[in-house]
Design an enzyme around this catalytic site. Structure first.
Site, mmCIF file in Angstrom:
data_model
loop_
_atom_site.group_PDB
_atom_site.id
_atom_site.type_symbol
_atom_site.label_atom_id
_atom_site.label_comp_id
_atom_site.label_asym_id
_atom_site.label_seq_id
_atom_site.Cartn_x
_atom_site.Cartn_y
_atom_site.Cartn_z
ATOM 1 N N GLU A 127 0.900 -0.995 0.035
ATOM 2 C CA GLU A 127 -0.101 0.096 -0.024
ATOM 3 C C GLU A 127 0.809 1.256 -0.051
ATOM 4 O O GLU A 127 1.855 1.121 0.681
ATOM 5 C CB GLU A 127 -0.734 0.179 1.193
ATOM 6 C CG GLU A 127 -1.881 -0.984 1.324
ATOM 7 C CD GLU A 127 -2.653 -1.155 2.706
ATOM 8 O OE1 GLU A 127 -3.853 -1.582 2.580
ATOM 9 O OE2 GLU A 127 -2.045 -0.340 3.707
ATOM 10 N N ASP B 2 -7.915 -4.473 10.854
ATOM 11 C CA ASP B 2 -7.500 -3.426 10.195
ATOM 12 C C ASP B 2 -7.487 -3.659 8.798
ATOM 13 O O ASP B 2 -7.179 -2.864 8.089
ATOM 14 C CB ASP B 2 -6.326 -2.845 10.721
ATOM 15 C CG ASP B 2 -5.150 -4.203 10.479
ATOM 16 O OD1 ASP B 2 -5.642 -5.231 10.023
ATOM 17 O OD2 ASP B 2 -4.008 -3.693 10.672
#
Lengths: 343, 343
Positions: free
Chosen positions: B56, B227
């Site tokens: 990411e 998460d």
């Protein structure tokens, strides 16, 4: 440890190897990646716009390797003594997510943009092309000239820039390298008799650098300056004169010359030409237009090329970017004051 | 030149300064940035998913400063001897787009996650909290304990992990630092009598680490392991027991515990509590839940903090990331073989 090529080292490597030799090698990597175009995860670039300019992240990935580039675009930078564009990039191993290679990409982007232009022109320009018209003599111009000589053998240049000092700079840089260079007095005069035309101007506006009446049959037009929303270089009428080739249509329709055209304006994806699944140039009289905006896959190819090319040389350093505790669950052991300080 | 803090240097700095001291300082920067939450450009993170894991890019920006983090998440890494998460990040000057600061962020993310937990608990946990239950004794656990001691004075721990070796590791790391630690036999036993509960487990699945019957009145629940999409830790029923606080609702609704809840499930944005525009804890009996997923602004705060904290020390090096030709239009001069090799 990851490998890192900083600016000093990239410059030393480029001077040592030679720009044309590097571009020739890089074209091979670009062709390899464009041929496997469909295997890339083509995420759109992520842009952060402010009143000063834009900062972008350009990621892409295969199932083996991930890459991204950080790049800014600040049109007002040169008058303040800064580069308009600076960049750096990274490769990572998809299997574990670890960074493997970092490099400055200000110089490298200049090389990859020129290499991409030349890769495309190798397919689309007439084989007997002898003269390149360069409109815009900024940062990219010398790299364009060397790329076209490396890939197509072109060593005759016609140049034009609204800034005479920029033209003089180009002559100073390229005449010693064996180019025949004609300074012209306008864009119209510049393209007259040229086989390939590169437009690479920096004005962040919908400009009209060239009009349709100036484009002769058989020309390959390499339009690289129109590369973000609101920034174009060509009269829209030119885009109807021939076949338009692009990198990645969803991005080019927003950023390229074809942002001036309807949503369904027909374009050919260049990777298909390379794969033989779409036609390239179909006659000596055809006008071919590469509406280039720069895509993440090209940066990926450029990074891969440098990484492989500097392997076994001293043109890189190692940097310590990945924490490696002996026990992966015990990161804390590294920062405990009781721990040995070396890791 | 940009400044760079590599792993070795980050570790040396953390050991020298001490984790609690760093976390205390970092909380100040986090609070400053959460208070000006509305001035941030909150771009969504850009994820590249493969069968191995995710990579990411997490960018954010103010009108002055830009930052991003590169981070991977590979759940299968530890069994192969790698860290699940590695990261690095960067700050840049928005005015010219030039990178100013780079740092490893594997260690730094551990610090910022703990500092964020503690910042939130400072507002939401009961002031008389004395005992922290830690469910999950992986990479983050020691940092959590130190952050809660630094911010709330808690030095009594109850711990639980399905892996006894992980619990032993935590005891080995934290007992010498003055913590009272009770190893428990289950999650239920662990939370019994605790004032604050941190759940931080790594299983990438919709797990049920805690059920609603185990959550006593007055507890502050710090849920950080849920998460990403498909990864949660709490029985959905728990989320109805009290008030749920989040970082950035559009991200938390996809990645956090509340991905289990309807789209319009009511949450409070934590920055509003800090600003006094939303209520925090309203009674000693209330159950407060921080559904933490980690947000780019926190990395931005952490990078700012390290940059400022190492200024004037030897805990950084300078790296050569920005090409600076004397004439900004003459990048080529740098790589011309005729040019002097030093830049």
């Amino acid at each position: 440890m990851a490998r890192f090529v900083d600016v000093r080292t990239m410059v030393r490597w480029a001077a040592d190897r030679g720009v044309e030799d590097i571009i020739t090698g890089m074209i091979g990597y670009l062709e390899e990646d464009f041929r496997r175009w469909e295997s890339f995860d083509k995420t759109p670039r992520v842009a952060s716009h402010t009143s000063f300019g834009v900062i972008e992240l350009m990621p892409t990935s295969t199932e083996e390797e991930y890459g991204f580039k950080y790049v800014n675009g600040h049109p007002s930078n040169p008058v303040r003594g800064y580069q308009t564009v600076t960049a750096f990039g990274m490769l990572a191993d998809v299997h574990n997510g670890y960074p493997t290679f970092l490099a400055e990409m200000t110089v490298l982007t200049a090389l990859r943009t020129a290499a991409t232009s030349a890769m495309v022109a190798k397919q689309l320009a007439r084989k007997d092309s002898q003269t390149l018209a360069l409109i815009g003599c900024g940062t990219q111009s010398e790299f364009q000239a060397l790329a076209f000589r490396a890939a197509l053998g072109i060593d005759s240049l016609r140049i034009w820039d609204t800034d005479p000092a920029a033209m003089e700079k180009l002559v100073r840089n390229l005449e010693p390298l064996g180019f025949t260079i004609e300074i012209t007095g306008s864009a119209a005069e510049c393209v007259d008799g040229a086989d390939v035309v590169t437009t690479c101007t920096a004005d962040k506006a919908n400009a009209t650098i060239l009009t349709a009446d100036l484009i002769r049959p058989g020309v390959h037009l390499n339009a690289i300056g129109g590369d973000c929303p609101g920034k174009t270089e060509l009269d829209a009428e030119i885009l109807n004169l021939g076949e338009v080739f692009v990198e990645f249509p969803p991005q080019t329709r927003i950023e390229g010359e074809i942002q001036q055209m309807p949503e369904d304006f027909p374009v050919t994806e260049f990777w298909k030409v390379l794969n033989g699944t779409a036609a390239g140039r179909t006659s000596p009289e055809q006008i071919t237009i590469f509406d280039s905006v720069g895509f993440a896959v090209e940066d990926f190819s450029a990074l891969r090329y440098v990484r492989d090319a500097v392997d076994g040389t001293d043109f890189f350093q190692e940097i310590d970017l990945i924490a490696s505790p002996e026990n992966p669950k015990d990161l804390f052991s590294l920062v405990s004051a009781a721990a040995p300080l070396a890791v």
